[in-house]
Write a protein that holds these residues in place. Structure first.
Motif, PDB file in Angstrom:
ATOM      1  N   LEU A 492      56.460  57.639  75.827  1.00 54.04           N
ATOM      2  CA  LEU A 492      57.095  56.903  76.913  1.00 54.04           C
ATOM      3  C   LEU A 492      56.451  57.252  78.247  1.00 54.04           C
ATOM      4  CD1 LEU A 492      59.243  55.134  78.255  1.00 54.04           C
ATOM      5  CD2 LEU A 492      60.855  57.058  78.065  1.00 54.04           C
ATOM      6  N   LEU A 493      56.212  58.524  78.491  1.00 54.66           N
ATOM      7  CA  LEU A 493      55.603  58.936  79.751  1.00 54.66           C
ATOM      8  C   LEU A 493      54.163  58.438  79.870  1.00 54.66           C
ATOM      9  CD1 LEU A 493      57.006  62.566  80.125  1.00 54.66           C
ATOM     10  CD2 LEU A 493      57.636  60.538  81.456  1.00 54.66           C
ATOM     11  N   ALA A 494      53.455  58.376  78.749  1.00 57.34           N
ATOM     12  CA  ALA A 494      52.094  57.848  78.780  1.00 57.34           C
ATOM     13  C   ALA A 494      52.108  56.367  79.143  1.00 57.34           C
ATOM     14  CB  ALA A 494      51.414  58.068  77.434  1.00 57.34           C
ATOM     15  N   ALA A 495      53.049  55.631  78.560  1.00 56.34           N
ATOM     16  CA  ALA A 495      53.165  54.206  78.883  1.00 56.34           C
ATOM     17  C   ALA A 495      53.593  54.020  80.337  1.00 56.34           C
ATOM     18  CB  ALA A 495      54.165  53.537  77.944  1.00 56.34           C
ATOM     19  N   LYS A 496      54.504  54.868  80.791  1.00 55.74           N
ATOM     20  CA  LYS A 496      54.944  54.761  82.186  1.00 55.74           C
ATOM     21  C   LYS A 496      53.805  55.069  83.153  1.00 55.74           C
ATOM     22  CE  LYS A 496      56.159  57.160  85.219  1.00 55.74           C
ATOM     23  NZ  LYS A 496      56.508  58.304  86.080  1.00 55.74           N
ATOM     24  N   SER A 497      52.933  55.997  82.780  1.00 55.31           N
ATOM     25  CA  SER A 497      51.780  56.294  83.646  1.00 55.31           C
ATOM     26  C   SER A 497      50.847  55.095  83.727  1.00 55.31           C
ATOM     27  CB  SER A 497      51.021  57.525  83.130  1.00 55.31           C
ATOM     28  OG  SER A 497      50.342  57.248  81.919  1.00 55.31           O
ATOM     29  N   GLU A 498      50.738  54.314  82.641  1.00 56.96           N
ATOM     30  CA  GLU A 498      49.948  53.083  82.686  1.00 56.96           C
ATOM     31  C   GLU A 498      50.614  52.059  83.597  1.00 56.96           C
ATOM     32  OE1 GLU A 498      47.592  52.822  78.474  1.00 56.96           O
ATOM     33  OE2 GLU A 498      49.752  52.437  78.401  1.00 56.96           O
ATOM     34  N   LEU A 499      51.950  52.013  83.574  1.00 57.67           N
ATOM     35  CA  LEU A 499      52.672  51.108  84.469  1.00 57.67           C
ATOM     36  C   LEU A 499      52.481  51.526  85.923  1.00 57.67           C
ATOM     37  CD1 LEU A 499      54.547  48.743  84.963  1.00 57.67           C
ATOM     38  CD2 LEU A 499      56.494  50.226  84.414  1.00 57.67           C
ATOM     39  N   VAL A 500      52.484  52.824  86.179  1.00 58.97           N
ATOM     40  CA  VAL A 500      52.216  53.316  87.537  1.00 58.97           C
ATOM     41  C   VAL A 500      50.810  52.907  87.974  1.00 58.97           C
ATOM     42  CG1 VAL A 500      51.864  55.384  88.947  1.00 58.97           C
ATOM     43  CG2 VAL A 500      53.835  55.241  87.406  1.00 58.97           C
ATOM     44  N   GLU A 501      49.838  53.066  87.072  1.00 56.48           N
ATOM     45  CA  GLU A 501      48.467  52.676  87.388  1.00 56.48           C
ATOM     46  C   GLU A 501      48.380  51.177  87.677  1.00 56.48           C
ATOM     47  OE1 GLU A 501      43.978  52.705  85.361  1.00 56.48           O
ATOM     48  OE2 GLU A 501      45.616  53.866  84.442  1.00 56.48           O
ATOM     49  N   ALA A 502      49.083  50.399  86.880  1.00 58.02           N
ATOM     50  CA  ALA A 502      49.094  48.952  87.097  1.00 58.02           C
ATOM     51  C   ALA A 502      49.729  48.603  88.442  1.00 58.02           C
ATOM     52  CB  ALA A 502      49.847  48.257  85.968  1.00 58.02           C
ATOM     53  N   THR A 503      50.804  49.292  88.786  1.00 63.60           N
ATOM     54  CA  THR A 503      51.480  49.055  90.055  1.00 63.60           C
ATOM     55  C   THR A 503      50.569  49.401  91.229  1.00 63.60           C
ATOM     56  OG1 THR A 503      53.597  49.575  88.970  1.00 63.60           O
ATOM     57  CG2 THR A 503      53.570  49.552  91.386  1.00 63.60           C
ATOM     58  N   GLN A 504      49.865  50.494  91.110  1.00 64.87           N
ATOM     59  CA  GLN A 504      48.915  50.887  92.159  1.00 64.87           C
ATOM     60  C   GLN A 504      47.778  49.880  92.267  1.00 64.87           C
ATOM     61  OE1 GLN A 504      47.979  54.813  90.697  1.00 64.87           O
ATOM     62  NE2 GLN A 504      49.610  55.796  91.894  1.00 64.87           N
ATOM     63  N   TRP A 505      47.299  49.393  91.125  1.00 62.48           N
ATOM     64  CA  TRP A 505      46.231  48.383  91.136  1.00 62.48           C
ATOM     65  C   TRP A 505      46.717  47.125  91.846  1.00 62.48           C
ATOM     66  CZ3 TRP A 505      45.357  43.409  89.787  1.00 62.48           C
ATOM     67  CH2 TRP A 505      44.021  42.982  89.724  1.00 62.48           C
ATOM     68  N   MET A 506      47.965  46.732  91.558  1.00 59.98           N
ATOM     69  CA  MET A 506      48.510  45.546  92.212  1.00 59.98           C
ATOM     70  C   MET A 506      48.549  45.754  93.726  1.00 59.98           C
ATOM     71  SD  MET A 506      49.243  43.343  89.770  1.00 59.98           S
ATOM     72  CE  MET A 506      50.396  42.213  90.507  1.00 59.98           C
ATOM     73  N   GLY A 507      48.975  46.948  94.140  1.00 60.10           N
ATOM     74  CA  GLY A 507      49.057  47.210  95.562  1.00 60.10           C
ATOM     75  C   GLY A 507      47.710  47.157  96.256  1.00 60.10           C
ATOM     76  N   MET A 508      46.668  47.585  95.576  1.00 61.44           N
ATOM     77  CA  MET A 508      45.338  47.635  96.195  1.00 61.44           C
ATOM     78  C   MET A 508      44.603  46.309  96.120  1.00 61.44           C
ATOM     79  SD  MET A 508      43.864  51.412  95.179  1.00 61.44           S
ATOM     80  CE  MET A 508      44.114  51.218  93.416  1.00 61.44           C
ATOM     81  N   ASN A 509      44.885  45.495  95.102  1.00 63.00           N
ATOM     82  CA  ASN A 509      44.088  44.297  94.868  1.00 63.00           C
ATOM     83  C   ASN A 509      44.791  42.974  95.159  1.00 63.00           C
ATOM     84  OD1 ASN A 509      41.407  45.240  93.367  1.00 63.00           O
ATOM     85  ND2 ASN A 509      43.103  46.500  92.615  1.00 63.00           N
ATOM     86  N   ALA A 510      46.118  42.979  95.113  1.00 60.56           N
ATOM     87  CA  ALA A 510      46.832  41.721  95.302  1.00 60.56           C
ATOM     88  C   ALA A 510      46.687  41.187  96.718  1.00 60.56           C
ATOM     89  CB  ALA A 510      48.311  41.903  94.958  1.00 60.56           C
ATOM     90  N   MET A 511      46.727  42.084  97.700  1.00 58.55           N
ATOM     91  CA  MET A 511      46.631  41.638  99.082  1.00 58.55           C
ATOM     92  C   MET A 511      45.225  41.156  99.422  1.00 58.55           C
ATOM     93  SD  MET A 511      49.653  41.775 100.110  1.00 58.55           S
ATOM     94  CE  MET A 511      49.370  41.381 101.842  1.00 58.55           C
ATOM     95  N   ALA A 512      44.232  41.737  98.778  1.00 61.90           N
ATOM     96  CA  ALA A 512      42.852  41.327  99.039  1.00 61.90           C
ATOM     97  C   ALA A 512      42.586  39.915  98.528  1.00 61.90           C
ATOM     98  CB  ALA A 512      41.883  42.316  98.400  1.00 61.90           C
ATOM     99  N   ASN A 513      43.245  39.558  97.437  1.00 64.17           N
ATOM    100  CA  ASN A 513      43.071  38.233  96.855  1.00 64.17           C
ATOM    101  C   ASN A 513      44.366  37.903  96.118  1.00 64.17           C
ATOM    102  OD1 ASN A 513      42.441  35.905  95.481  1.00 64.17           O
ATOM    103  ND2 ASN A 513      40.637  36.725  94.434  1.00 64.17           N
TER     104      ASN A 513
END
Length: 595
Positions: A492-513
């Motif tokens: 569960l924690l491994a999957a949640k860490s992937e969700l955290v990574e995805a959330t961070q990716w969204m924060g860095m890339n969504a605003m750019a495009n």
């Protein structure tokens, strides 16, 4: 004919062992919902849904609804009588305000009953389901006089309700609404326009139908900022609450649909119908969102319910259907072939659906408990946290559970093979009926955009940060309970860490495009849904382990399904993360004219 047995044992496990409703007995309505009361309610409801409502599902599919020359609509054989019983049994008023005749019990219990209704007969469930949404919108936004007029008969079920949003030129983009509202000297409005795809818009099951209609007052601002909400009753209501003359609203036609034939999906014509403003002018969308959010959770429940009833029938078929021998040797030597349940690929489909339905049931009831807390928790901090969770999880529950629910119903049909493709077995109806759940109340794509475009950014990311912190705290608190639970927690924690990574990716890339956000939204929502189900499965595994030495095989089976989820379902998060991180380039590269 398909069968349906409400999974009362699983419901009891969730309500008593996992959510522990008995621990909230100090809150309004919870004190009356003792374990004995809940169990009795569930058992009686299960019998009625099995014996009365489920047999009408096929009837509704074959007969459909009939519109007559005068615009009236007749529902399928047995629906009207079943609706009367549904109301008399108290299923409609479980969580409604006692001030207006409701029972005031937890909404969490109401969701369990609503699951039974959707599983037994999805088309029928939409009549009381939409009424409940209209009831809550009036309860939260209307004047005291309007509440006294409309809520008691709606609580009883004598009157039903609808929501009227969509028009021929606009669905998701409600800012394009053209239905107009003209103020009158007596404070009422004349409503004119046409609404389409109005579920339960006209029928013969209640004395009156209370339509909640979005319209634009003359001179209102353009877009959604100029939309107001109106009560438009089918029949005018006298000062004494009596039903009077017909209002200027009528059913202009019924839609011919892929499924849910037993529900009247209407074209509604408003010809200077008398309407009553709900709340403030130009604030209609805010008021209607009360109903829309409730409906979205109910639609998510439909996905779970369809998968549950389809899986029940597929499992029964798989135990009986003889076809080929097991690859590991004969399992039924007294028969000409083995039952297909011995084959791993059949087991895969059944286990995938079982892992989904049990996890989704837990998530839906958990969310319902938080909805209860929004209104009943004595501490403002607790109420705010529950509001945050409801905002965050509503698009996930709606979209993830309807997507996986349709997949579960489809897999159940596949278990039947050629028989499933034949109408007489009834499996295709589950697939056809639940398909709409991915579309109405905001398509799943819209839900995904709502999640990444609004919910992630809201309050500086507080919604998801609080949810992630809760998962971390629970995992830390329960580490060391057992080797099996520790293994689940690690996954569960491994999957949640992937969700955290995805959330961070969204924060860095969504605003750019902004296309990056849109391209990633589907996979992000599904990744989030898997982690949310993982949290539910971890909690269920903990409680099942506490009882695993008891004779009841329920707990051992729950632990087996938990292991299946963590080992074979949850790893899908890795694929979703990889896909969403590719961004929008490949998705948007092909010229439009090339399609």
């Amino acid at each position: 004919m398909p069968i349906y047995e409400a999974p009362t044992r699983d419901m009891q496990f969730l309500l008593h062992d996992v959510l522990k409703l008995q621990n909230y007995s100090n809150l309004p309505g919870f004190g009356e919902a003792t374990p004995d009361v809940i169990d009795a309610f569930l058992e009686e409801a299960a019998k009625w849904h099995r014996d009365v409502l489920a047999p009408l599902n096929r009837t509704g599919d074959l007969e459909g609804c009939t519109r007559h020359e005068d615009g009236s609509v007749t529902t399928p054989t047995g629906f009207k009588e079943a609706y009367q019983q549904f109301c008399e049994n108290g299923f409609k008023s479980i969580a409604m305000d006692p001030e207006y005749g409701g029972q005031g019990l937890p909404l969490t219990l109401a969701y369990a009953i609503n699951e039974m209704t959707s599983a037994a007969n999805q088309a029928f469930a939409m009549y009381p389901g939409l009424s409940a949404g209209a009831w809550h919108a009036i309860h939260q936004n209307a004047s005291d006089e309007q509440k006294r007029t409309y809520l008691p008969p709606m609580t009883e079920g004598r009157w039903t309700g609808t929501m009227n949003l969509t028009e021929p030129q606009c669905g998701t983009d409600l800012g394009l609404i053209r239905t107009k509202a003209v103020p009158q000297d007596d404070g009422t409005y004349k409503i004119s326009g046409q609404k389409i795809w109005i579920s339960a818009g006209e029928h013969d099951m209640s004395e009156n139908i209370i339509h909640l209609v979005l319209a634009r007052i003359e001179g209102a601002p353009e877009g959604i900022k100029g939309i107001s909400l109106f009560i438009v009753p089918k029949f005018m209501v006298g000062e004494d609450g009596s039903v009077g003359e017909r209002n200027g609203v009528s059913c202009g036609g019924l839609e011919e649909k892929m499924g849910i034939h037993g529900n009247a999906t209407c074209v509604m014509n408003y010809d200077e119908a008398t309407g009553f403003l709900v709340g403030e002018e130009h604030k209609g969308m805010r008021a209607m969102f009360v109903m829309m959010n409730e409906a979205r959770l109910g639609v998510g429940l439909q996905g779970l319910a369809a998968a549950e009833v389809a899986q029940q029938n597929a499992a029964m078929f798989a135990r009986d259907r003889l076809q080929s021998r097991s690859v590991t040797g004969v399992k039924a030597p007294d028969k000409p072939a083995d039952p297909i349940i011995v084959h791993p690929d059949v087991r895969r489909m059944l286990m995938d659906t079982r892992a989904f339905t049990e996890g989704a049931r837990a998530l839906t009831y958990w969310a319902a408990l938080h909805e209860d807390m929004v209104h009943k928790a004595p501490d403002e901090t607790d109420r705010q946290r529950s509001k945050d969770y409801m905002a965050l999880l509503t698009p996930i529950i709606k979209a993830y559970q309807t997507h996986k629910g349709h997949q579960g119903a489809n897999d159940a049909l596949q278990v039947f093979g050629g028989s499933g493709y034949c109408e007489e077995w009834g499996m295709s109806q589950f697939v056809r009926d639940v398909r709409i759940a991915m579309i109405y109340e905001g398509t799943n794509g819209i839900q995904a955009l709502d999640l990444v475009g609004r919910k992630l950014m809201a309050e500086g990311g507080r919604y998801w940060q609080t949810f992630f912190a809760e998962i971390d705290a629970w995992c830390e608190e329960n580490k060391g309970t057992s080797d099996d639970l520790d293994a689940h927690i690690e996954k569960l924690l491994a999957a949640k860490s992937e969700l955290v990574e995805a959330t961070q990716w969204m924060g860095m890339n969504a605003m750019a495009n902004f296309d990056n956000a849109g391209a990633a939204s589907h996979d992000y929502l599904h990744l989030f849904g898997l982690v949310a189900l993982g949290y539910m499965w971890a909690m269920m595994a903990k409680e099942a382990e506490a009882h695993k030495d008891e004779d009841d095989p329920f707990y051992a089976n729950k632990l087996i399904t938990a292991r299946y989820f963590f080992e074979r379902v949850l790893p899908e998060t890795t694929a979703h993360l990889a896909k969403l991180k590719t961004g929008a380039d490949t998705m948007m590269a092909l010229p439009a004219e090339a399609f």
